[in-house]
Each structure stands twice: as C-alpha cells, then as structure tokens.
Write a protein that holds these residues in place. Structure first.
Motif, short mmCIF file in Angstrom:
data_model
loop_
_atom_site.label_atom_id
_atom_site.label_comp_id
_atom_site.label_asym_id
_atom_site.label_seq_id
_atom_site.Cartn_x
_atom_site.Cartn_y
_atom_site.Cartn_z
N ASP A 172 0.87 -1.18 0.00
CA ASP A 172 0.00 0.00 0.00
C ASP A 172 0.90 1.23 0.00
OD1 ASP A 172 0.93 0.23 2.63
OD2 ASP A 172 -0.82 -0.77 3.47
N ASP A 173 0.40 2.38 0.38
CA ASP A 173 1.20 3.60 0.34
C ASP A 173 2.32 3.61 1.37
OD1 ASP A 173 -0.35 4.54 -1.67
OD2 ASP A 173 -1.68 5.74 -0.39
N ARG A 174 2.22 2.76 2.38
CA ARG A 174 3.20 2.80 3.47
C ARG A 174 4.17 1.62 3.47
NH1 ARG A 174 1.84 3.70 9.94
NH2 ARG A 174 3.96 3.29 10.71
N TYR A 175 3.69 0.46 3.13
CA TYR A 175 4.50 -0.75 3.30
C TYR A 175 5.00 -1.29 1.95
CZ TYR A 175 2.76 -0.79 8.08
OH TYR A 175 2.46 -0.46 9.37
N LEU A 176 6.28 -1.62 1.96
CA LEU A 176 6.94 -2.19 0.79
C LEU A 176 7.35 -3.61 1.11
CD1 LEU A 176 9.65 -0.52 -1.43
CD2 LEU A 176 10.06 -2.79 -0.52
N CYS A 177 7.04 -4.52 0.21
CA CYS A 177 7.41 -5.93 0.39
C CYS A 177 8.54 -6.29 -0.57
CB CYS A 177 6.20 -6.84 0.14
SG CYS A 177 6.58 -8.62 0.31
N PHE A 178 9.53 -7.01 -0.06
CA PHE A 178 10.60 -7.53 -0.92
C PHE A 178 10.87 -8.98 -0.55
CE2 PHE A 178 12.67 -5.61 2.75
CZ PHE A 178 13.57 -6.59 3.15
N LEU A 200 1.93 -16.24 -4.92
CA LEU A 200 1.40 -16.45 -3.58
C LEU A 200 1.79 -15.30 -2.66
CD1 LEU A 200 -0.26 -18.64 -2.17
CD2 LEU A 200 1.88 -19.70 -1.45
N ILE A 201 3.04 -14.87 -2.74
CA ILE A 201 3.50 -13.77 -1.88
C ILE A 201 2.74 -12.48 -2.21
CG2 ILE A 201 5.47 -12.26 -1.39
CD1 ILE A 201 7.27 -14.70 -1.70
N ARG A 202 2.58 -12.21 -3.49
CA ARG A 202 1.88 -10.98 -3.89
C ARG A 202 0.40 -11.02 -3.47
NH1 ARG A 202 3.57 -7.19 -7.91
NH2 ARG A 202 5.80 -7.34 -8.28
N SER A 205 0.02 -10.79 0.46
CA SER A 205 0.38 -9.49 1.03
C SER A 205 -0.80 -8.53 1.07
CB SER A 205 1.53 -8.87 0.23
OG SER A 205 1.10 -8.56 -1.09
N ARG A 206 -1.85 -8.81 0.33
CA ARG A 206 -3.04 -7.96 0.37
C ARG A 206 -3.76 -8.06 1.71
NH1 ARG A 206 -5.85 -9.60 -5.44
NH2 ARG A 206 -4.11 -8.95 -6.81
N TYR A 207 -3.54 -9.17 2.41
CA TYR A 207 -4.27 -9.42 3.66
C TYR A 207 -3.40 -9.26 4.90
CZ TYR A 207 -7.06 -11.69 0.05
OH TYR A 207 -7.76 -11.97 -1.11
N ALA A 211 5.76 -10.30 7.65
CA ALA A 211 6.67 -11.18 6.91
C ALA A 211 6.46 -12.63 7.32
CB ALA A 211 8.12 -10.77 7.15
N VAL A 212 6.20 -12.86 8.62
CA VAL A 212 5.97 -14.22 9.10
C VAL A 212 4.74 -14.81 8.44
CG1 VAL A 212 5.39 -15.62 11.11
CG2 VAL A 212 7.16 -13.87 11.28
N ALA A 213 3.67 -14.02 8.32
CA ALA A 213 2.43 -14.52 7.71
C ALA A 213 2.66 -14.90 6.25
CB ALA A 213 1.34 -13.46 7.82
#
Length: 368
Positions: A172-178, A200-202, A205-207, A211-213
């Motif tokens: 979202d506007d605040r969190y970046l996933c790598f 699956l990761i992408r 990440s919507r929910y 990182a653990v989840a």
C-alpha cells in the motif's frame, strides 16, 4: 641337320658309318612334345577359364554389394542388397551388411524422432524462459516512482530457465514488500514453483503486512502440494517507509547484509527456520532492522557465495563482505553489478553451476 653314327670293324680295319636326319631321330619326340604342349596349353586355358569364372562369381556380387553399400552410406536405407544362394564368404558378408542396414535404418529413424522431440522440448524451454522473463522483474531499477527507496535486482539463470526468485512491490502507500528465494533444483519444474511462490507472496500481502504470515502461507502451500524437490529457501521482508523499520523472516536462506551509511557492514546470518515445504507445523519468527538514511540491504542466493573457480574454491562470504565494504557511496545498481562482476572474474573459465541473484535496497528517507 644330320646325325652320323659310326663304329670301327676290327677284322678288316674298316669303319662303318650311318647317316640319319634330325627328323628321323627326333620326330617321335617332337610329336610327343607337341602333343604335351597342346595338352598343357589347353589345360592352362581351361584353368584360366575356371579361375575367371570363379573370380567373376565372387567379384560380381562384391561389386553389386559395393554399389549398394555406397547408396546406404548416402542415406538410402531402402536399397535391396544382392541376393546370394551360395553359402560362402560373400553371402556371409551380405548378411552382415543387411543386419547393419537394418540397425542403421532403425537408429536413424530413432535419431530423427529424438531430434524432433529435443527441438520441440528446446522450443518449449525457450518459451518457458520468455514467460519467466516477463513474470520476473527485469534486471533494472525497481519501483522507480517510490522516492523513499532505490532497489535494483539481478537474476542470471545457470540454464535457460532458473529456479531463483526476487521481487519488490508496494503493498500500500506505506509498506513495501521484498523477497528473494531459491528453489531446489533447476529447469521447468523449479521455474513453475518459483512462479507460484511469487504469485502467492503478492496475493497474500493484500491481507497482511507481516513477513511471518507471508512465509507461513508459502510453507503451507508447499506442504499441502508435496512433490519431490518441492523445497525452497526464502527471505521475505516488509519495510515501513514511515519508520524505516524492516521486519524480515529468513527461512533457511543465505544471510542478509546491512551496510550502514558510515560504511559499517553487519551480517544477519541467523535463520528463523529450515527451508520451506518440509514441515507443515514449522515455527516461524522474524527480526527487525531499523534503517537509517543511506543504509543498504543486500540479499542474494547461494549461487553467489558458492560460485566455484577452476581450482574448485568457493567465492565465500568473506570475499562478498570485502566487496560490500570496498564500494564507497555506491548506487544499488552499481553495487549489484560490481558483486556480479567480481563473481564472474573469480569463477573465470569454470562453468556456472547455479543461478545468480542479487537484490540491493537503499533507504533514502522516511515517507512524509
């Protein structure tokens, strides 16, 4: 010519001589000699005729066989070999050539079939590689419109398609996933599994911004769909752009390096679990890394540290750390490319045995 025979007569001291012609003496012998020569000549002619017949009996089939084998050598396996009713060396040779012809025909047909299947498989591999290239982020700056960070990734598969994965995207506007991952094995199966993990990761990440989840979801899927070699190592991280804090979970992967703005290099070598896909009740944890402005995170797969040279020496963690420390004020792209360059130079002529992946993130400033 004449022959004279004489003998003395002792009673009256006379000598008596008799004159003969050569033909009178040698006539019978000459006739016998003539007959012998005639018989010898006729015998010799008969012998030559017999030899010629015998030679032609052998040579003609050999000539026909030679003509047929030349056509076989040219690829015409349908040619009929000359038939022979006699059981001799020529007939045995013909039978051997007939067997060879049959085996060559079968081998050629099988080779053509195998080549077609190989070409078809190579075409499918090429198509799969193109799909993989379109799915994975290209080796370029990622998320260029996000000013708070700079990210650069590199993926060089050892074969046409690889089993490594890296990705970076905004949740979202605040969190970046790598994320960066290494699928056990290579080829199409590894590539397909890599694509599933990325998707699956992408989607997960919507929910959740944990990182653990994310890692738990990947492990659950792999365990429910167990196949041989269906294991991966994975690092998933969530960066809070407002605070600069990274939460990451390392599931059996290589260490993360943090390069501080003051050139200090910190290795986060402890993993939070084993590789994913082996234990469904896997206990997972995570760690936090607070990033200051100008800090770098360097992630990579084991193809980097386990790259070997011709002397079978590993590139290793120490060389990687030296490279990270050596670069002064680099860009993520410059650092990633320099690491890859050093690995190639170290390996030299040695064949690349594993995929090479690098993901470098620099934190520029907090999100306002």
């Amino acid at each position: 010519s004449r022959w004279i025979y004489y003998a003395p007569i002792r009673l009256n001291r006379w000598s008596m001589g008799v004159k003969f012609t050569h033909s009178d003496i040698m006539g019978d012998l000459n006739e016998v000699n003539y007959i012998f020569r005639l018989i010898l000549g006729i015998g010799l002619l008969l012998l030559l005729a017999l030899i010629w017949t015998r030679v032609m009996t052998i040579f003609k089939p050999l000539r026909l066989l030679l003509k047929a084998t030349n056509k076989i050598g040219g690829g015409d396996f349908s040619i009929e070999l000359p038939a022979s009713n006699r059981k001799n060396e020529v007939s045995q040779l013909t039978e051997s050539f007939a067997k060879m012809q049959s085996e060559l025909k079968a081998y050629t047909e099988n080779l053509i079939k195998t080549t077609r299947e190989k070409d078809k498989f190579a075409s499918e591999i090429k198509f799969a590689a193109q799909i993989q290239q379109r799915i994975l982020p290209a080796s370029q700056n990622l998320l260029a419109d996000v000013k708070e960070v700079n990210i650069y990734g590199i993926l060089e598969p050892a074969e046409d398609i690889g089993g490594d994965l890296y990705d970076a995207f905004m949740i979202d506007d605040r969190y970046l996933c790598f994320a960066i991952a290494d699928v056990f094995g290579k080829g199409i199966v590894a590539s397909m599994l890599m694509t599933i993990v990325q998707t699956l990761i992408r989607s997960q990440s919507r929910y959740s911004t944990s990182a653990v989840a994310l890692v738990k979801e990947v492990n659950s899927y792999l365990c429910q769909n167990k196949r041989q070699g269906n294991f991966i190592t994975l690092i998933a991280g969530i960066l809070d752009l407002k605070t600069g804090v990274v939460e990451f979970c390392n599931a059996g992967h290589t260490p993360i390096y943090l390069k501080k703005a003051n050139q200090q290099c910190i290795r986060f070598g402890e993993t939070h679990s084993t590789a994913l896909g082996m234990f469904e009740d896997l206990k997972l944890e995570s760690s936090l890394i607070p990033l200051d402005i100008g800090d770098f995170l360097i992630l990579y797969t084991d193809g980097i540290t386990e790259a070997m040279n011709v002397d079978e020496q590993f590139f290793g963690l120490e060389r990687l750390e030296d490279i990270i420390l050596m670069m002064q004020n680099p860009s993520p792209e410059g650092l990633a490319k320099y690491i890859l360059q050093e690995v190639r130079q170290f390996a030299g002529e040695a064949k690349q045995s594993d995929d090479l992946s690098i993901l470098v993130l620099r934190f520029n400033h907090p999100k306002s």
